[in-house]
Design a protein around this motif. Structure first.
Motif, short mmCIF file in Angstrom:
data_model
loop_
_atom_site.label_atom_id
_atom_site.label_comp_id
_atom_site.label_asym_id
_atom_site.label_seq_id
_atom_site.Cartn_x
_atom_site.Cartn_y
_atom_site.Cartn_z
N CYS A 4 -4.80 -15.51 -35.92
CA CYS A 4 -6.45 -16.21 -35.71
C CYS A 4 -6.69 -15.81 -34.32
O CYS A 4 -6.34 -15.78 -33.15
CB CYS A 4 -6.00 -17.71 -35.74
SG CYS A 4 -7.55 -18.79 -35.24
N CYS A 22 -8.54 -25.69 -32.74
CA CYS A 22 -8.84 -24.55 -33.63
C CYS A 22 -8.33 -25.43 -35.01
O CYS A 22 -7.37 -25.91 -35.06
CB CYS A 22 -7.74 -23.35 -33.33
SG CYS A 22 -8.35 -22.17 -34.50
N CYS A 39 -8.05 -23.64 -37.79
CA CYS A 39 -7.38 -22.60 -38.70
C CYS A 39 -6.42 -23.08 -39.49
O CYS A 39 -5.67 -23.87 -39.26
CB CYS A 39 -7.21 -21.06 -37.98
SG CYS A 39 -5.53 -21.27 -37.26
N PHE A 73 -8.87 -17.35 -32.61
CA PHE A 73 -9.21 -18.46 -31.69
C PHE A 73 -8.02 -19.10 -30.87
O PHE A 73 -7.96 -19.57 -29.91
CB PHE A 73 -10.14 -19.51 -32.41
CG PHE A 73 -11.33 -19.28 -32.96
CD1 PHE A 73 -12.33 -19.11 -31.87
CD2 PHE A 73 -11.64 -18.89 -34.23
CE1 PHE A 73 -13.52 -18.84 -32.45
CE2 PHE A 73 -12.98 -18.47 -34.70
CZ PHE A 73 -13.89 -18.38 -33.76
N CYS A 74 -7.00 -19.02 -31.68
CA CYS A 74 -5.57 -19.69 -31.09
C CYS A 74 -4.58 -18.77 -31.34
O CYS A 74 -3.35 -19.24 -30.78
CB CYS A 74 -5.24 -20.95 -31.83
SG CYS A 74 -4.73 -20.69 -33.61
ZN LIG Z 1 -6.55 -20.71 -35.17
#
Ligand SMILES: [Zn+2]
Length: 311
Positions: free
Chosen positions: A291, A258, A260, A293-294
């Motif tokens: 986030c 990720c 981010c 995604f993570c």
């Molecule tokens: Zn992330």
């Protein structure tokens, strides 16, 4: 991005990368130039996604298959500023699945409803199609560094994901493709083996080549079984393409990654607009943004929100 995330997680859940795997990806072309192939052992990628999102088995399989395809499709991009998003918007209980790969094939993703639990299907397998849904859309968004991204959309044809990716290539890119994706979930719900391959006919290919490929694919075991047996991506492609000479173009390591950062989170907050930012700043001392995604969490104090709002 999601504000006020509710699941506990974080970087402490991420395991150390296993040193035993150096290359988990291979890209090849046949000596006659008729077929190009991609294969990925995504076991570590899918296990990492499972740990981050605490996915139930059928979601581990659905998200894992999508991550595997997206990573390989990322490696088809032309240059390093490009990225590809694969979104599966089915009408099943998992909801939308979204995965993003960079040009190198490093990938990240999430499913809207990670905890969906379904009985096994009639074949005794995880019911991926039942979770994804048998109707809806597969969207492919390629950010090619231009002003407008390329967007391709095809209807979901099976919900098993590999067939849907094959259908996308046939309809949107006019490339005859064979796609196999598989995830084996262990008894303790961890990922035992995951991987996939994509084989594509090049424009100059002989018409018999696709039949040769389909015959070969019909003969080999499911890709997750091959990976569970310890076959490397290169061995899998060599077995599939035994009637061809195979030239390896790339062997490398792909991971769940990720990108981010506080800056990205700030940009996303700013895009909410002045009014929304001021409303958030009024409601709370600080907001927590996680986030998707993570699951990394970012704390943003109210005075920063006011600053973004231009006050
Ligand atoms: Zn992330």
């Amino acid at each position: 991005m999601r504000s006020r995330g509710h699941r506990s997680s974080g970087s402490t859940l991420w395991p150390e990368r296993k040193s035993s795997v150096t290359d988990n990806f291979v890209k090849i072309i046949t000596g006659d130039g008729f077929v190009r192939g991609f294969a990925l052992n995504s076991t570590e990628i899918v296990e990492r996604a499972r740990q981050i999102h605490s996915t139930a088995p059928v979601v581990t399989a659905a998200l894992g298959r999508t991550l595997t395809a997206t990573s390989m499709m990322g490696t088809m991009l032309k240059d390093e500023n490009c990225a590809i998003t694969v979104q599966i918007k089915g009408d099943g209980p998992i909801g939308s699945i979204l995965c993003v790969s960079d040009f190198s094939g490093n990938v990240r993703g999430y499913a809207a409803n990670p905890l969906v639990d379904l009985p096994l299907n009639g074949l005794g397998k995880l019911d991926v199609a039942g979770g994804v849904g048998r109707s809806g859309f597969l969207n492919i968004i390629k950010d090619l560094g231009l002003r407008e991204p390329y967007v391709g959309q095809v209807p979901i044809v099976s919900g098993e994901i590999a067939e849907d990716i094959t259908h996308y290539f046939a309809v949107s890119e006019q490339v005859p493709t064979v796609t196999a994706l598989g995830v084996l979930v262990d008894r303790d719900y961890s990922v035992k083996a995951a991987g996939g391959y994509i084989l594509q006919l090049m424009p100059n290919a002989d018409e018999s080549a696709i039949e040769k490929l389909e015959r070969a694919v019909a003969k080999v075991k499911p890709v997750s079984t091959l990976i569970d047996e310890g076959k490397t991506p290169a061995e899998i492609l060599r077995a599939l393409l035994c009637e061809f000479d195979v030239e390896i173009l790339e062997q490398s390591y792909k991971e769940y990654r990720c990108n981010c950062s506080r800056e990205r989170i700030e940009r996303a907050l700013i895009s909410l607009g002045r009014e929304e930012l001021l409303k958030l700043a009024q409601e709370q001392q600080s907001i927590e943004v996680s986030c998707q995604f993570c699951e990394r969490k970012y704390q943003v104090p109210a005075d920063e929100l006011r600053h973004f709002a231009g006050l």
